[in-house]
Design a protein around this motif. Structure first.
Motif, PDB file in Angstrom:
ATOM      1  N   MET A 115       0.803  -1.216   0.000  1.00  0.00           N
ATOM      2  CA  MET A 115       0.000   0.000   0.000  1.00  0.00           C
ATOM      3  C   MET A 115       0.841   1.272   0.000  1.00  0.00           C
ATOM      4  SD  MET A 115      -2.915  -1.169  -0.401  1.00  0.00           S
ATOM      5  CE  MET A 115      -3.774   0.392  -0.335  1.00  0.00           C
ATOM      6  N   SER A 116       2.129   1.148   0.274  1.00  0.00           N
ATOM      7  CA  SER A 116       2.988   2.343   0.290  1.00  0.00           C
ATOM      8  C   SER A 116       3.916   2.420  -0.913  1.00  0.00           C
ATOM      9  CB  SER A 116       3.821   2.374   1.575  1.00  0.00           C
ATOM     10  OG  SER A 116       4.710   1.258   1.620  1.00  0.00           O
ATOM     11  N   LYS A 117       3.860   1.411  -1.783  1.00  0.00           N
ATOM     12  CA  LYS A 117       4.783   1.382  -2.914  1.00  0.00           C
ATOM     13  C   LYS A 117       4.079   1.800  -4.211  1.00  0.00           C
ATOM     14  CE  LYS A 117       8.023  -1.894  -0.920  1.00  0.00           C
ATOM     15  NZ  LYS A 117       8.590  -3.256  -0.909  1.00  0.00           N
ATOM     16  N   PRO A 118       4.843   2.293  -5.175  1.00  0.00           N
ATOM     17  CA  PRO A 118       4.231   2.780  -6.416  1.00  0.00           C
ATOM     18  C   PRO A 118       3.675   1.646  -7.266  1.00  0.00           C
ATOM     19  CG  PRO A 118       6.620   2.812  -6.588  1.00  0.00           C
ATOM     20  CD  PRO A 118       6.301   2.472  -5.165  1.00  0.00           C
ATOM     21  N   LEU A 119       2.956   2.039  -8.312  1.00  0.00           N
ATOM     22  CA  LEU A 119       2.398   1.108  -9.288  1.00  0.00           C
ATOM     23  C   LEU A 119       3.152   1.279 -10.595  1.00  0.00           C
ATOM     24  CD1 LEU A 119       0.146  -0.887 -10.245  1.00  0.00           C
ATOM     25  CD2 LEU A 119      -1.226   1.142 -10.805  1.00  0.00           C
ATOM     26  N   GLU A 206     -10.894   1.589 -11.663  1.00  0.00           N
ATOM     27  CA  GLU A 206     -12.210   1.419 -11.067  1.00  0.00           C
ATOM     28  C   GLU A 206     -12.310   0.062 -10.376  1.00  0.00           C
ATOM     29  OE1 GLU A 206     -14.712   3.684 -10.877  1.00  0.00           O
ATOM     30  OE2 GLU A 206     -13.174   5.028 -11.693  1.00  0.00           O
ATOM     31  N   ARG A 207     -11.651  -0.936 -10.921  1.00  0.00           N
ATOM     32  CA  ARG A 207     -11.652  -2.273 -10.332  1.00  0.00           C
ATOM     33  C   ARG A 207     -10.744  -2.345  -9.112  1.00  0.00           C
ATOM     34  NH1 ARG A 207     -11.289  -7.319 -14.437  1.00  0.00           N
ATOM     35  NH2 ARG A 207     -12.743  -5.869 -15.444  1.00  0.00           N
ATOM     36  N   PHE A 208      -9.675  -1.560  -9.119  1.00  0.00           N
ATOM     37  CA  PHE A 208      -8.718  -1.505  -8.008  1.00  0.00           C
ATOM     38  C   PHE A 208      -8.633  -0.062  -7.505  1.00  0.00           C
ATOM     39  CE2 PHE A 208      -7.609  -5.278 -10.333  1.00  0.00           C
ATOM     40  CZ  PHE A 208      -7.083  -6.176  -9.404  1.00  0.00           C
ATOM     41  N   PRO A 209      -9.693   0.447  -6.898  1.00  0.00           N
ATOM     42  CA  PRO A 209      -9.722   1.871  -6.530  1.00  0.00           C
ATOM     43  C   PRO A 209      -8.681   2.264  -5.500  1.00  0.00           C
ATOM     44  CG  PRO A 209     -11.591   0.688  -5.563  1.00  0.00           C
ATOM     45  CD  PRO A 209     -10.948  -0.253  -6.533  1.00  0.00           C
ATOM     46  N   GLU A 210      -8.156   1.296  -4.755  1.00  0.00           N
ATOM     47  CA  GLU A 210      -7.133   1.621  -3.758  1.00  0.00           C
ATOM     48  C   GLU A 210      -5.844   2.141  -4.390  1.00  0.00           C
ATOM     49  OE1 GLU A 210      -6.906  -2.966  -4.256  1.00  0.00           O
ATOM     50  OE2 GLU A 210      -8.357  -1.326  -4.500  1.00  0.00           O
ATOM     51  N   TYR A 211      -5.692   1.942  -5.710  1.00  0.00           N
ATOM     52  CA  TYR A 211      -4.493   2.426  -6.396  1.00  0.00           C
ATOM     53  C   TYR A 211      -4.705   3.778  -7.079  1.00  0.00           C
ATOM     54  CZ  TYR A 211      -2.171  -1.946  -5.440  1.00  0.00           C
ATOM     55  OH  TYR A 211      -1.590  -3.010  -4.785  1.00  0.00           O
ATOM     56  N   LYS A 212      -5.912   4.324  -6.986  1.00  0.00           N
ATOM     57  CA  LYS A 212      -6.139   5.659  -7.537  1.00  0.00           C
ATOM     58  C   LYS A 212      -5.268   6.678  -6.807  1.00  0.00           C
ATOM     59  CE  LYS A 212     -10.900   5.208  -9.227  1.00  0.00           C
ATOM     60  NZ  LYS A 212     -12.283   5.745  -9.147  1.00  0.00           N
ATOM     61  N   GLY A 213      -4.605   7.516  -7.567  1.00  0.00           N
ATOM     62  CA  GLY A 213      -3.751   8.538  -6.980  1.00  0.00           C
ATOM     63  C   GLY A 213      -2.379   8.052  -6.560  1.00  0.00           C
ATOM     64  N   ARG A 214      -2.145   6.742  -6.618  1.00  0.00           N
ATOM     65  CA  ARG A 214      -0.826   6.195  -6.268  1.00  0.00           C
ATOM     66  C   ARG A 214       0.208   6.645  -7.299  1.00  0.00           C
ATOM     67  NH1 ARG A 214       0.317   1.249  -3.494  1.00  0.00           N
ATOM     68  NH2 ARG A 214      -1.827   1.470  -2.743  1.00  0.00           N
ATOM     69  N   GLU A 215       1.436   6.850  -6.873  1.00  0.00           N
ATOM     70  CA  GLU A 215       2.494   7.164  -7.834  1.00  0.00           C
ATOM     71  C   GLU A 215       2.526   6.073  -8.899  1.00  0.00           C
ATOM     72  OE1 GLU A 215       6.306   7.868  -6.121  1.00  0.00           O
ATOM     73  OE2 GLU A 215       5.783   9.922  -5.554  1.00  0.00           O
ATOM     74  N   PHE A 216       2.465   6.500 -10.156  1.00  0.00           N
ATOM     75  CA  PHE A 216       2.289   5.570 -11.271  1.00  0.00           C
ATOM     76  C   PHE A 216       3.377   5.798 -12.312  1.00  0.00           C
ATOM     77  CE2 PHE A 216       0.078   4.725 -15.445  1.00  0.00           C
ATOM     78  CZ  PHE A 216       0.078   3.347 -15.337  1.00  0.00           C
ATOM     79  N   PHE A 217       3.972   4.688 -12.769  1.00  0.00           N
ATOM     80  CA  PHE A 217       5.033   4.743 -13.768  1.00  0.00           C
ATOM     81  C   PHE A 217       4.710   3.745 -14.884  1.00  0.00           C
ATOM     82  CE2 PHE A 217       6.825   6.069  -9.782  1.00  0.00           C
ATOM     83  CZ  PHE A 217       7.695   7.111 -10.098  1.00  0.00           C
ATOM     84  N   ILE A 218       5.125   4.066 -16.093  1.00  0.00           N
ATOM     85  CA  ILE A 218       4.990   3.154 -17.229  1.00  0.00           C
ATOM     86  C   ILE A 218       6.391   2.767 -17.679  1.00  0.00           C
ATOM     87  CG2 ILE A 218       3.932   2.768 -19.477  1.00  0.00           C
ATOM     88  CD1 ILE A 218       2.285   5.312 -19.015  1.00  0.00           C
ATOM     89  N   ALA A 219       6.612   1.476 -17.866  1.00  0.00           N
ATOM     90  CA  ALA A 219       7.915   0.986 -18.320  1.00  0.00           C
ATOM     91  C   ALA A 219       7.701  -0.051 -19.414  1.00  0.00           C
ATOM     92  CB  ALA A 219       8.693   0.373 -17.151  1.00  0.00           C
ATOM     93  N   GLY A 220       8.691  -0.190 -20.274  1.00  0.00           N
ATOM     94  CA  GLY A 220       8.607  -1.189 -21.337  1.00  0.00           C
ATOM     95  C   GLY A 220       9.862  -1.205 -22.160  1.00  0.00           C
ATOM     96  N   GLU A 221       9.919  -2.134 -23.121  1.00  0.00           N
ATOM     97  CA  GLU A 221      11.131  -2.289 -23.920  1.00  0.00           C
ATOM     98  C   GLU A 221      10.787  -2.551 -25.373  1.00  0.00           C
ATOM     99  OE1 GLU A 221      12.899  -5.643 -21.978  1.00  0.00           O
ATOM    100  OE2 GLU A 221      11.705  -7.087 -23.090  1.00  0.00           O
ATOM    101  N   SER A 222      11.793  -2.453 -26.236  1.00  0.00           N
ATOM    102  CA  SER A 222      11.693  -2.766 -27.651  1.00  0.00           C
ATOM    103  C   SER A 222      10.690  -1.823 -28.326  1.00  0.00           C
ATOM    104  CB  SER A 222      11.345  -4.248 -27.827  1.00  0.00           C
ATOM    105  OG  SER A 222      11.560  -4.671 -29.140  1.00  0.00           O
ATOM    106  N   TYR A 223       9.666  -2.352 -29.007  1.00  0.00           N
ATOM    107  CA  TYR A 223       8.689  -1.482 -29.656  1.00  0.00           C
ATOM    108  C   TYR A 223       7.833  -0.722 -28.639  1.00  0.00           C
ATOM    109  CZ  TYR A 223       5.632   0.297 -33.291  1.00  0.00           C
ATOM    110  OH  TYR A 223       4.939   1.137 -34.137  1.00  0.00           O
ATOM    111  N   ALA A 224       7.930  -1.065 -27.377  1.00  0.00           N
ATOM    112  CA  ALA A 224       7.289  -0.251 -26.346  1.00  0.00           C
ATOM    113  C   ALA A 224       7.938   1.127 -26.259  1.00  0.00           C
ATOM    114  CB  ALA A 224       7.334  -0.949 -24.993  1.00  0.00           C
ATOM    115  N   GLY A 225       9.050   1.320 -26.960  1.00  0.00           N
ATOM    116  CA  GLY A 225       9.568   2.670 -27.153  1.00  0.00           C
ATOM    117  C   GLY A 225       8.565   3.570 -27.841  1.00  0.00           C
TER     118      GLY A 225
END
Length: 490
Positions: A115-119, A206-225
């Motif tokens: 609950m204290s770590k980012p998503l 909406e399905r996981f409302p406890e993560y609303k407002g949580r620090e959020f990051f997007i990561a990926g590789e290759s064509y996810a560039g």
């Protein structure tokens, strides 16, 4: 954008090269190659399309997710080791009800203090390759698959030691994701992928409302560039308070066609893979710009020479051993996290095609009508692909997002040379100069920081899928990024 270009004949040769030297196994870059080869006569925008989906349009595809979270909980994966102390969820989020388009996700909460770590949202590339099969099962997920294709073992360097990690199979037609409308698959492209991924997130929160407002990051590789910055831009334009986007991370990602292409051939030469005469001919006769419509015979011959020289090499890690077996072993071999088994894709494919595993993951295989594969076999073409992501990266930086661009330094598919050339095109001043970063008294790689909070980092000894080859270094790198602190010095 109104302006568009036809892919040059050089692109055809360039990607024929990649296709030939990686044909021994299906990988993310193979999907890139197949995508370019099959669409070389199509027209593509030179940058991201300017059209955006309105808030009212997106609001209409946010559906009732009440009570669905409990049904998505994974009780136990077949072959899972004992003493797993974190929650796992898997299932579908509908992103377009009229066509029956639904995206599959696998979510692992942090093993401590979730609950204290980012998503973190993780996206693999292709286009058309699975974030479940690659990211979750071969790279940064909590488990790896043993050689029997039935048993899992723990990954001590899993990213859910520092974050809650959400793996998304996107677009529809990838992995377990599907559409009830078959014609949807032919409409796959960058813009559709960004829109559907945003719709997925709005519904998932909406399905996981406890993560609303949580620090959020997007990561990926290759064509996810392409995937990562375009989704980040869509989130910024949508401006929904439930998505607290803080930054993005891109590993060995394609971000600028012209410099990515030039950097690949220069990497081959600087790593003693091709002859002096070959690189001289490529520099003299090949035009890397997307405006080039035809290449002279001298360029074609030089690229043909590269194909011949690199035919038996693993382009994704130029120093890695090859896999010379198919399928799985009757009994599991002793596994090793530190020494990546090149036959791992065989084990993962067997595991994810197990009916028991599919049932545990709530995979709706009756909707798919095909076996699970690492890269999609049902997406016939790709409708749009900008030549560059650099304008989007600049816009993200102007919105004060934290950006990490990292490169495994033994990847020949989207090599570190390409990334350095591409980042130089941004014209940013250097804030913190080039230096080594350390782990356990050894050089983990090298890094520098540009103005506006863009960090570039190399990972020493890592191939295209960085966490597969250097899991400990990858974990330290992402931990530093999420915490907003510099990579450790000596």
């Amino acid at each position: 954008m109104k302006e568009s270009f036809i892919y040059s004949f050089f692109v055809f040769l360039f990607l024929c090269l990649l296709h030939c030297i990686t044909c021994y196994t299906v990988r993310q870059g193979d999907a890139v190659n197949k995508f370019y080869l099959s669409n070389r006569e199509r027209k593509f925008p030179s940058s991201l399309a300017s059209s955006h989906v309105s808030k009212s349009d997106l609001k209409s595809i946010v559906y009732d997710n009440y009570g669905l979270k409990d049904g998505d909980k994974v009780i136990r994966l077949p072959g899972q080791p004992n003493k797993v102390n974190f929650n796992q969820y898997a299932g579908y989020v509908t992103v377009h009800r009229a066509t029956g388009r639904a995206l599959f996700y696998y979510f692992v909460e942090a093993d401590e203090n979730s609950m204290s770590k980012p998503l973190v949202l993780w996206l693999n590339g292709g286009p058309g390759c699975s974030s479940l099969g690659y990211g979750a099962m071969e790279e940064l997920g909590p488990f790896r698959v043993m050689s029997d294709g039935k048993t899992l073992y723990r990954n001590p360097y899993a990213w859910n030691t520092v974050a809650n990690v959400l793996f998304l199979e996107s677009p529809a037609g990838v992995g377990f994701s599907y559409s009830n409308t078959t014609s949807d698959y032919a409409k796959s492209g960058d813009q559709r992928t960004a829109i559907d991924s945003l719709a997925f997130l709005l519904n998932w929160f909406e399905r996981f409302p406890e993560y609303k407002g949580r620090e959020f990051f997007i990561a990926g590789e290759s064509y996810a560039g392409h995937y990562v910055p375009q989704l980040a831009l869509a989130i910024l334009h949508h401006n929904d308070s439930s998505i607290n986007l803080k930054g993005i991370a891109i590993g060995n990602g394609v971000i600028n066609y012209e410099t990515d292409s030039k950097g690949m051939f220069d990497y081959f030469w600087t790593h003693a893979l091709i002859a002096d005469e070959t690189i001289h001919a490529i520099h003299k006769f090949c035009n890397f710009s997307p405006e080039a419509f035809q290449q002279p015979l001298e360029c074609q011959r030089a690229v043909g020479e590269v194909i011949g020289v690199l035919d038996d090499l693993d382009l994704y890690n130029i120093y890695a051993p090859l896999c010379f077996s198919s399928g799985v072993t009757p009994t599991p071999k002793p596994p090793s996290i530190e020494n990546f088994d090149p036959c791992t894709p065989n084990y993962v494919e067997a595991y994810l095609n197990s009916p028991e595993v599919q049932k545990a993951l709530h995979a709706n295989v009756t909707k798919l009508n095909y076996t699970w594969s690492a890269c999609s076999e049902v997406i016939p073409n790709w409708s749009d692909s900008p030549f560059t992501m650099l304008p989007i990266i600049k816009e993200l930086l102007s919105n004060k997002l934290r950006i990490l661009k990292y490169s495994g330094d033994v990847d020949g598919n989207v090599p570190v040379t390409s990334t350095r050339y591409s980042l130089n095109e941004l014209g940013l001043a250097v804030k913190s100069p080039w230096r080594a970063w350390m782990l356990n008294n050894e050089v983990g790689g090298y890094t520098l920081v540009y103005e506006h909070n863009l960090t570039f980092a190399t990972v020493r000894g890592a191939g295209h899928e960085v966490p597969s080859y250097q899991p400990a270094r990858a974990l330290l790198m992402i931990k530093s990024f999420l915490q907003g602190v510099p990579l450790p010095a000596a």
